[in-house]
Design a protein around this motif. Structure first.
Motif, mmCIF file in Angstrom:
data_model
loop_
_atom_site.group_PDB
_atom_site.id
_atom_site.type_symbol
_atom_site.label_atom_id
_atom_site.label_comp_id
_atom_site.label_asym_id
_atom_site.label_seq_id
_atom_site.Cartn_x
_atom_site.Cartn_y
_atom_site.Cartn_z
ATOM 1 N N ALA A 104 0.812 -1.222 0.000
ATOM 2 C CA ALA A 104 0.000 0.000 0.000
ATOM 3 C C ALA A 104 0.841 1.266 0.000
ATOM 4 O O ALA A 104 0.308 2.351 -0.242
ATOM 5 C CB ALA A 104 -0.925 0.012 1.213
ATOM 6 N N SER A 105 2.130 1.141 0.257
ATOM 7 C CA SER A 105 2.984 2.329 0.262
ATOM 8 C C SER A 105 3.448 2.593 -1.161
ATOM 9 O O SER A 105 4.093 1.757 -1.780
ATOM 10 C CB SER A 105 4.185 2.130 1.189
ATOM 11 N N PRO A 106 3.118 3.753 -1.717
ATOM 12 C CA PRO A 106 3.451 4.043 -3.113
ATOM 13 C C PRO A 106 4.945 4.257 -3.306
ATOM 14 O O PRO A 106 5.679 4.581 -2.379
ATOM 15 C CB PRO A 106 2.672 5.327 -3.395
ATOM 16 N N PRO A 163 0.278 9.662 -3.434
ATOM 17 C CA PRO A 163 -0.406 9.878 -2.160
ATOM 18 C C PRO A 163 0.227 9.048 -1.046
ATOM 19 O O PRO A 163 1.016 8.147 -1.328
ATOM 20 C CB PRO A 163 -1.832 9.394 -2.459
ATOM 21 N N ASP A 219 -1.795 3.959 -1.051
ATOM 22 C CA ASP A 219 -2.365 3.539 -2.330
ATOM 23 C C ASP A 219 -3.331 2.391 -2.078
ATOM 24 O O ASP A 219 -2.911 1.290 -1.737
ATOM 25 C CB ASP A 219 -1.245 3.097 -3.271
ATOM 26 N N ARG A 253 -5.158 0.773 -4.206
ATOM 27 C CA ARG A 253 -5.388 -0.122 -5.339
ATOM 28 C C ARG A 253 -4.942 -1.562 -5.101
ATOM 29 O O ARG A 253 -5.652 -2.493 -5.511
ATOM 30 C CB ARG A 253 -4.716 0.448 -6.590
ATOM 31 N N ALA A 260 -10.935 0.389 0.563
ATOM 32 C CA ALA A 260 -9.812 1.275 0.876
ATOM 33 C C ALA A 260 -9.710 1.500 2.376
ATOM 34 O O ALA A 260 -8.618 1.493 2.944
ATOM 35 C CB ALA A 260 -9.979 2.608 0.138
#
Length: 214
Positions: free
Chosen positions: A109-111, A116, A119, A121, A201
């Motif tokens: 989840a860390s882009p 942002p 993440d 997605r 999310a």
């Protein structure tokens, strides 16, 4: 799609070494024809990505292998399983690596870029794949809007159950059954893509925050 041999070997080491570059390095010693030495950092960077990208590659591979394991468990059975059996089997697949999953989810989840900060997605993709597998294995035939609504509902339920599993493993299965029993209510509240995406999310963010990484 099955993972390449090195990644598959690394996945088998996750229960002991976590989603780490160390697990990737040691994978070379676990091949049918093992290397004499663990993989070097240079080799790991070349094969799997630099820094935490290599760990993300391992986390993605483990999730795919878990889905493959669940599909194989039900393949060839005379009696078609119910959706809840498939989702329970997927939760069970988490058990050997449960203590490492929060960190893996936080990595995913860390882009790569600063913004942002989170993440969602990967969480959406992960939960929806599990839901789609459950529907396919259970032989559910839905089309059109119902196809998306059913999978969206099950994805939301599974994401919530997986979050629950991280904090209370012994009650996760009962929690999953409770959510499935109330799935008619879940369906009515998740009948559009935006609501579904926001729900997953939030669940994914909860998983990440529970890890203490962020």
């Amino acid at each position: 799609m099955a993972s390449p041999p090195l990644l598959r070997a690394a996945c088998a080491l996750v229960p002991t070494h976590g989603f780490t570059r160390r697990a990737l390095a040691l994978s070379a010693l676990s091949l049918p024809q093992p290397h004499e030495q663990p993989l070097s950092d240079t080799a790991i960077n070349a094969l799997f990505g630099e820094g935490d990208d290599a760990r993300r590659t391992l986390a993605d591979a483990w999730l795919e292998n878990a889905r493959e394991e669940v599909r194989g468990r039900f393949q060839g059975r005379a009696q078609v399983p119910r959706v809840n059996e498939v989702l329970e089997a997927r939760l069970e697949a988490n058990e050997p690596v449960l203590r490492h999953l929060p960190e893996a989810f936080a990595l995913l989840a860390s882009p790569t870029y600063p913004l942002p900060p989170l993440d969602p997605r990967p969480g959406l993709k992960h939960a929806f794949k599990v839901a789609d597998d459950a529907c396919r294995i259970a032989g559910e035939a839905t089309i059109g809007t119902d196809w998306y609504v059913r999978r969206g509902t099950l994805a939301a339920i599974y994401a919530a159950a997986e979050l629950h599993q991280l904090t209370s493993p012994t009650t996760a299965y009962a929690f999953l059954d409770t959510l499935l029993a109330a799935s008619a209510t879940a369906k009515s509240s998740l009948d559009d893509v935006g609501t579904f995406a926001n729900y997953i999310a939030r669940s994914w963010a909860g998983i990440v925050r529970s890890s203490g990484v962020f």
